[in-house]
Design an enzyme around this catalytic site. Sequence first.
Site, mmCIF file in Angstrom:
data_model
loop_
_atom_site.group_PDB
_atom_site.id
_atom_site.type_symbol
_atom_site.label_atom_id
_atom_site.label_comp_id
_atom_site.label_asym_id
_atom_site.label_seq_id
_atom_site.Cartn_x
_atom_site.Cartn_y
_atom_site.Cartn_z
ATOM 1 N N ASP A 140 0.780 -1.235 0.000
ATOM 2 C CA ASP A 140 0.000 0.000 0.000
ATOM 3 C C ASP A 140 0.819 1.297 0.000
ATOM 4 O OD1 ASP A 140 -1.567 -2.190 0.535
ATOM 5 O OD2 ASP A 140 -2.680 -1.285 2.188
ATOM 6 N N TRP A 187 5.057 -0.812 4.526
ATOM 7 C CA TRP A 187 5.777 -1.265 3.329
ATOM 8 C C TRP A 187 6.969 -0.374 3.003
ATOM 9 C CZ3 TRP A 187 5.020 -5.951 1.364
ATOM 10 C CH2 TRP A 187 3.800 -6.606 1.631
ATOM 11 N N GLU A 240 2.257 -9.387 11.409
ATOM 12 C CA GLU A 240 2.020 -8.977 10.020
ATOM 13 C C GLU A 240 3.348 -8.648 9.322
ATOM 14 O OE1 GLU A 240 -0.465 -5.525 9.849
ATOM 15 O OE2 GLU A 240 -0.916 -5.742 7.713
#
Length: 414
Positions: free
Chosen positions: A151, A336, A379
């Site tokens: 993202d 990210w 995550e």
Amino acid sequence: MLQSNDTGETTIPANGIYPHQWNWDSALISLGWVSVDPDRAWRELRSLVGMQMADGMIPHIAFDRRPNSYLPGPDWWGDLVGMDGRRVSGITQPPVLATCLRLLWQLAPDELQARQLLAPISHWHSWLLRVRDPQSIGEPVIVHPWESGRDNAIDWDVALERLPNARTSFDRADTDFVDETQRPTKVHYDKYMYLVEWFRDHGWNQDAIGKHSPFRMLDPGFSAILTASASDLAAVATELGESAIAEESMRISENVGESLKQRASTDGLIRAVDLTTGDTISTISCGSALSCLNGHLTDTHIDAIVESVTVGVLSAPSGVLSAASNAADFSPENYWRGPVWANISWLVALGLDRRGRNDAAELLRYRQLSTYAKIGAREYNSPSGTTGLGANGFSWSSALALVEVERLAQMQAH
Ligand code: GLC
């Protein structure tokens, strides 16, 4: 872990922050189910294909019917529905599904299930080139950062800066679950939501979106995943005697793979391109590493990737960095923009293995598994692998650890 995120037919990525079915999450998660319950693994892929739209696109999210706080929820996406009747988003995600289908087919073959998946996946791949490559570049364009699965990658910063903010005000729910320093900024969210509004203003006309979206980028990660998936689909289709699907899939794999190869820079790495300006983005990210899934790269290209992920700017003790450590905006704890993600290390290892770079692949898998042993199913994590970041109880981190533990057990048994 997978059982606690299981809704019956789909596995959510994580409780709370991600309460729906996501496209590439489900594909990767299915592999984790193999050693526990192979039927459940096939059901995961069947439900993923169930969200397909009539034109062929498999969306990035199918919404769970139970109310929750996730933003942007189904109302932001108009009245889009998948073929199985669930409400869906109007954009897609990295097409790793067919690669997972092939791995599942090898690990727990079920001819009936596999056969039913071939045509829908082939339809999606064809859609990606028919609708998402209006200029015949040879690669599909992504029209929203969410389509890359990465993202807030640094790769998209310049293209996002040009966009206005969303008109509608919105309440983010993600920062209720995860510290905001580990999530995309408000500035980025305003742009993400602006793009969703733009698509809605254009009536979800995918032809118009593919041609004119104010965000149009080539992502080497997305394209390389498509190259591998199309070739994997061809392999399964060939085994099942579906020659038309096999031929069409080989054609897609070759076309996308060759086009992507042509874009390699002199250092051997492939970068993102901003199609609005034609500029190649100078940043190296894990998108460049994922391009090793493109079976058409030369050994020199693969050498450059191996160097970057084992000792170079994308290398970390816990796996493949999401952004190069020497990038100006590298941020080791932010989503990210620096942290290590298990799915990326695992996919890069898969690509390198297929190119015979088994030592490099084993090193990445060792880094992935030893990090999992330390921090569990987070995550993403800090480059050193000592700090877990983002959501807790994250499904693909567990699923891919299970795949590797199972593989090691099989190797030992032989
Ligand atoms: C985030 C990630 C994306 C993932 C989704 C669900 O949006 O960037 O890759 O698919 O969460 O886990």
